[in-house]
Design an enzyme around this catalytic site. Structure first.
Site, PDB file in Angstrom:
ATOM      1  N   HIS A 203       0.833  -1.203   0.000  1.00  0.00           N
ATOM      2  CA  HIS A 203       0.000   0.000   0.000  1.00  0.00           C
ATOM      3  C   HIS A 203       0.869   1.255   0.000  1.00  0.00           C
ATOM      4  O   HIS A 203       0.618   2.194  -0.758  1.00  0.00           O
ATOM      5  CB  HIS A 203      -0.922   0.005   1.220  1.00  0.00           C
ATOM      6  CG  HIS A 203      -2.140  -0.851   1.074  1.00  0.00           C
ATOM      7  ND1 HIS A 203      -2.063  -2.219   0.934  1.00  0.00           N
ATOM      8  CD2 HIS A 203      -3.463  -0.532   1.057  1.00  0.00           C
ATOM      9  CE1 HIS A 203      -3.288  -2.711   0.838  1.00  0.00           C
ATOM     10  NE2 HIS A 203      -4.149  -1.713   0.893  1.00  0.00           N
TER      11      HIS A 203
ATOM     12  N   ARG B 214      -1.737   1.871   8.014  1.00  0.00           N
ATOM     13  CA  ARG B 214      -1.331   0.476   7.871  1.00  0.00           C
ATOM     14  C   ARG B 214      -0.717  -0.066   9.158  1.00  0.00           C
ATOM     15  O   ARG B 214      -0.861  -1.245   9.479  1.00  0.00           O
ATOM     16  CB  ARG B 214      -0.332   0.340   6.715  1.00  0.00           C
ATOM     17  CG  ARG B 214      -0.856   0.795   5.374  1.00  0.00           C
ATOM     18  CD  ARG B 214      -2.075   0.031   4.944  1.00  0.00           C
ATOM     19  NE  ARG B 214      -1.756  -1.344   4.585  1.00  0.00           N
ATOM     20  CZ  ARG B 214      -2.665  -2.271   4.326  1.00  0.00           C
ATOM     21  NH1 ARG B 214      -3.951  -1.993   4.433  1.00  0.00           N
ATOM     22  NH2 ARG B 214      -2.306  -3.496   4.005  1.00  0.00           N
TER      23      ARG B 214
ATOM     24  N   HIS C 139       1.213  -3.950   9.293  1.00  0.00           N
ATOM     25  CA  HIS C 139       2.607  -3.656   8.977  1.00  0.00           C
ATOM     26  C   HIS C 139       3.326  -3.087  10.191  1.00  0.00           C
ATOM     27  O   HIS C 139       2.719  -2.407  11.029  1.00  0.00           O
ATOM     28  CB  HIS C 139       2.720  -2.632   7.840  1.00  0.00           C
ATOM     29  CG  HIS C 139       2.432  -3.187   6.490  1.00  0.00           C
ATOM     30  ND1 HIS C 139       3.224  -4.149   5.889  1.00  0.00           N
ATOM     31  CD2 HIS C 139       1.443  -2.922   5.606  1.00  0.00           C
ATOM     32  CE1 HIS C 139       2.731  -4.446   4.701  1.00  0.00           C
ATOM     33  NE2 HIS C 139       1.645  -3.719   4.506  1.00  0.00           N
TER      34      HIS C 139
END
EC number: 3.1.3.9
Length: 358
Positions: free
Chosen positions: A118, A171, A177
């Site tokens: 992303h 994220r 992540h």
């Protein structure tokens, strides 16, 4: 290694801090995670930019596809864990007192975590958009225009970094992540985008060139996977971990597996090549109507509306190979629609209207 475990444990502390102290911004952070979704490149950013500037639109697809391909290879090389499963399996916490990280419907990505796809996709595409916008203002020569260019430069790059930081924080917030993974993704995306600033050949690529590029990307990725599998290295090691530690089995989506992203991107690149080298594109986007603002606005609106209809097409997931084939076809249809089908239909509509008026 000890250093990596220390990096992960520090990342977990940051995630806990975000989930505890930024709960009020949960909806915004979830939204920013969707903003960074690489699939938005093909359904939103590309149709807008291609109708405004075909050179930038074409570059955007190439950057997105090559960037995501590099992201896949890096993920396979780096073997990056994701926080939501790492905290369940690590042995560094005493007495099995592993931290509790909250999961969300978009948490359970099944591929390896480093670098963040992303963050990488968002940075490379927004880098293309910002540099494209600034390329118009840099041509201004008079003193007041130079000042305006500097202000525009400052504003656009500020917006760029606000969006990248927001995507990165989102994220990390959803525990998909670690912080170092999103930082790596941002800078890797910028490097890919900058490389394409100096690759003008993509603008004149033939359909044969698109097919050759597709075959190279697919064969290299598949060959890399098979060679490591022969060496008893499983590059799909992350999928069982995701299925095991995801809080809700319904949140596991085959669309997030490594090969699903590869097939989706190869389909998009093939569709772009097919569209740009088609007679429909030459007739409509290279004809006299292409210079009309009304033509571009109609193409933009029709493309966005048509692509939203593709979201209602649900690809069956019970057979993995069938899913990949249909995913390739769907992904190829999207740029083909934007580049050839919609402009050609708008061209015919405008020509019919002009004949009636005459």
């Amino acid at each position: 290694s000890i250093k990596m475990d220390l990096l992960h444990s520090n990342g977990v502390l940051i995630i806990q801090h975000l989930q505890r102290d930024y709960r009020a911004y949960q909806d915004f952070l979830n939204f920013m995670s969707h903003v960074g979704d690489p699939r938005n490149i093909f359904s939103i950013y590309f149709p807008l930019w291609f109708q405004l500037n075909q050179v930038i639109g074409t570059k955007m697809i190439w950057v997105a596809v090559i960037g995501d391909w590099f992201n896949l290879i890096f993920k396979w090389i780096l073997f990056g864990h994701r926080p939501y499963w790492w905290v369940q399996e690590t042995m560094i916490y005493p007495n099995q007192s592993s931290p509790c990280l909250e999961q969300f419907p978009i948490t359970c990505e099944t591929g390896p975590g480093s670098p963040s796809g992303h963050a990488m996709g968002s940075s490379c595409v927004w880098y293309v958009m910002v540099t494209a916008a600034l390329s118009y203002t840099v041509r201004w020569k008079d003193k007041s225009a130079v000042t305006l260019h500097r202000l525009t430069w400052s504003f656009l790059w500020t917006v760029f970094w606000i969006i990248q930081i927001s995507v990165c924080v989102s994220r990390v917030f959803i525990a998909t992540h670690f912080p170092h993974q999103v930082v790596l993704g941002v800078f890797a995306g910028i490097l890919v985008a900058e490389a394409f600033e100096h690759t003008p050949a993509i603008q004149t690529a033939s359909l044969r060139m698109y097919i050759k590029t597709n075959l190279f990307l697919f064969v290299f990725a598949l060959g890399f996977y098979l060679v490591l599998k022969l060496l008893d290295i499983d590059l799909l090691w992350s999928v069982p971990k995701a299925k095991k530690w995801c809080a809700n089995p319904d949140w596991i989506n085959i669309d997030t597996t490594p090969f699903a992203g590869l097939v989706r991107n190869l389909g998009a690149l093939f569709g772009l090549g097919l569209g740009i080298n088609s007679e429909m594109f030459i007739t409509s986007c290279k004809g006299k109507n292409s210079f009309k603002i009304s033509f571009r606005i109609l193409c933009m609106a029709a493309s966005l509306a048509t692509l939203q209809l593709y979201n209602f097409i649900k690809i069956p997931t019970h057979t993995e190979y069938l899913f990949y084939i249909l995913s390739f076809c769907k992904s190829a249809a999207m740029p083909l629609t934007v580049v050839a089908l919609v402009p050609y239909c708008v061209h015919l509509l405008m020509r019919t209207t002009e004949k009636k008026l005459n």
